[in-house]
Design an enzyme around this catalytic site. Structure first.
Site, mmCIF file in Angstrom:
data_model
loop_
_atom_site.group_PDB
_atom_site.id
_atom_site.type_symbol
_atom_site.label_atom_id
_atom_site.label_comp_id
_atom_site.label_asym_id
_atom_site.label_seq_id
_atom_site.Cartn_x
_atom_site.Cartn_y
_atom_site.Cartn_z
ATOM 1 C CG ASP A 200 92.013 47.027 -12.786
ATOM 2 O OD1 ASP A 200 92.203 48.081 -12.153
ATOM 3 O OD2 ASP A 200 92.512 46.812 -13.903
ATOM 4 C CG HIS B 208 92.440 52.477 -12.501
ATOM 5 N ND1 HIS B 208 92.263 52.739 -13.849
ATOM 6 C CD2 HIS B 208 92.832 51.175 -12.441
ATOM 7 C CE1 HIS B 208 92.535 51.644 -14.549
ATOM 8 N NE2 HIS B 208 92.883 50.677 -13.722
ATOM 9 C CG HIS C 202 63.920 13.759 -26.419
ATOM 10 N ND1 HIS C 202 63.976 15.021 -25.866
ATOM 11 C CD2 HIS C 202 63.274 12.990 -25.499
ATOM 12 C CE1 HIS C 202 63.393 15.026 -24.692
ATOM 13 N NE2 HIS C 202 62.961 13.817 -24.431
ATOM 14 C CG ASP D 109 89.394 54.603 -13.860
ATOM 15 O OD1 ASP D 109 90.343 55.359 -13.582
ATOM 16 O OD2 ASP D 109 88.540 54.262 -13.016
ATOM 17 C CG HIS E 85 96.979 49.107 -12.086
ATOM 18 N ND1 HIS E 85 96.430 47.920 -11.670
ATOM 19 C CD2 HIS E 85 96.116 49.604 -13.014
ATOM 20 C CE1 HIS E 85 95.293 47.709 -12.313
ATOM 21 N NE2 HIS E 85 95.071 48.717 -13.126
#
Ligand code: UNU
Ligand code: FES
Ligand code: FE
Length: 440
Positions: free
Chosen positions: A358, A207, A103, A204, A212
């Site tokens: 990941d 991991h 508007h 982390d 990886h």
């Protein structure tokens, strides 16, 4: 409000799996965490001039962040107070005003309602304009160029909120010339709970060699021997949980390690290290050469070294949008900045080699909790709990080595504190000190 006191146990080491799945817990997070905590909005350099703006989100609320004519930054909710239409559809730009497409209400750079079509003829001048400003973000503050906002006027100052994490982050923020976040951000969607990537980045180190493995081999980096945990010296580095749920882990001397063309970056670090040592002392010059995985509570993460900078924007209990920028020092030569961007895209961009490793794990960690029985179980992040403690020179709780879950536990202690609905004062009155054990 739901009683959440049993969801996090054993000083942050045990999580009830329902926190990754249940809608009512998620709603409570929006209320107790995202409507109260400071959240990353931008780097000042993204909106340097009056009228520069960008749009982002705090929790699921869309916000406009705008540079004011006086140089300050304000933020407000990107929804028209008339009938609720989204006002600004651009990701970024420069504006004199924000005009609603429905508007035609128009708002100033500060969110104030400035013009109303047919104000005299249809409202008979009876509209109280100050009541219909765009809903303000209660506080917007910067720390060394990083702009954060909170919807809670009673929240502590940004500096207090960041606490000891600011001392650590000065390592890369307090460099001559400061930093830049290069965008536009890469954007992608993951079907995971927002806390899963925060955990991954805050703590982390575990991991890295495993999840990886293929990527580390392919990149032929100094970290390649980690692949499959064949030669992972878990004691290189340390982990830090700072009061307030922030934290990080560092691998010493690995800042440039996953850049395939890391030579120019190593040269840069060598050249700058004496300056950093001079400005910030011995410890921070060591951190300056390390590779960090880190998160700022609640949902901003970064890897210093790889130099990816991320926001995990919640979109329901099982979905997030990932925004990824590249962190560079402003004084770096243009070719080096370009190399940082290229590595970030290749590693942690939307289709990045490590991002996809990941992402798959994060989605499965969330999705398995669809099972009703599964969801009634618990998860465990107790690694290194028996060895963490205080350090004679470093603030926070220190975990021994990079493979450790000290900062994960710190994150969940803060999560539980805020989720309980206690005020900032109540939460601050319970400082948790490090276990009385020295970790050198
Ligand atoms: O995935 C990570 N967080 C990571 C990867 C950390 C350090 C080196 C490589
Ligand atoms: Fe914005 Fe009407 S919804 S002017
Ligand atoms: Fe990873």
């Amino acid at each position: 409000m739901k009683d959440v006191s049993k969801l996090i146990l054993e000083d942050g080491a045990v999580q009830d799996r329902r926190i990754y799945w249940d809608q009512d817990i998620y709603e409570q997070e929006l209320e107790q965490i995202f409507a109260r905590a400071w959240q990353f909005l931008a780097h000042e350099g993204q909106i340097p001039n009056a009228g520069d703006f960008l749009t982002t989100r705090m929790g699921e609320d869309n916000v406009i962040v705008a540079r004011q004519p006086d140089g300050t930054i304000k933020a407000f909710i990107n929804s028209c107070p008339h009938r609720g239409n989204v006002v600004c559809h651009a990701d970024t730009g420069n504006a004199k005003a924000f005009t609603c497409a429905y508007h035609g209400w128009a708002f100033g750079l500060d969110g104030a309602l400035a013009t109303v079509p047919l104000e005299h003829d249809a409202y008979y001048d009876a509209i109280e304009r100050p009541r219909y400003a765009m809903h303000p973000v209660a506080k917007v503050e910067s720390y060394k160029g990083l702009v954060f906002g909170t919807f809670d006027a009673r929240a502590p100052s940004l500096r207090d909120y960041l606490g000891d994490m600011a001392w650590y982050m000065d390592t890369f923020l307090d460099v001559p010339g400061g930093i830049e976040l290069l965008g536009p951000p890469m954007k992608s969607i993951l079907n995971c709970n927002w806390k899963v990537p925060v955990e991954n980045f805050i703590a982390d180190g575990y991991h890295v060699g495993w999840a990886h493995a293929a990527a580390l081999k392919a990149i032929e980096s100094p970290l390649s021997p980690l692949a499959g945990n064949q030669a992972y010296d878990v004691n290189t580095g340390l982990q830090v949980a700072t009061r307030g749920g922030h934290g990080f882990g560092v691998i010493w001397d690995a800042a440039a390690a996953i850049h395939p063309e890391g030579g120019a970056f190593r040269d840069w670090l060598a050249k700058r290290t004496p300056i950093i040592r001079e400005r910030l002392g011995e410890w921070r010059s060591r951190f300056y050469n390390g590779h960090w995985d880190a998160s700022i509570f609640p949902n901003c993460s970064f890897l210093y070294g790889t130099n990816t900078w991320k926001l995990w924007l919640p979109m329901g209990p099982h979905n997030i949008e990932v925004w990824t920028w590249t962190l560079v020092e402003k004084d770096m030569p243009a070719e080096l900045k370009q190399m940082m961007v290229a590595t970030n895209m290749m590693t942690f961009g939307t289709a990045g080699m490590l991002e996809t490793d990941d992402g798959e794990n994060m989605e499965q960690c969330t999705g398995s909790n669809r099972g009703w029985v599964t969801r009634r179980g618990k998860l465990y992040s107790g690694m290194g709990q028996v060895r963490e403690g205080r350090h004679p020179e470093l603030p926070g709780i220190i975990g021994k080595g990079i493979v450790c879950e000290t900062s994960n536990r710190g994150f969940y202690r803060r999560w539980a504190e805020l989720m309980s609905g206690r005020s900032w004062e109540e939460v601050a009155r319970e400082p948790r000190s490090a276990p009385n054990r020295e970790v050198a």
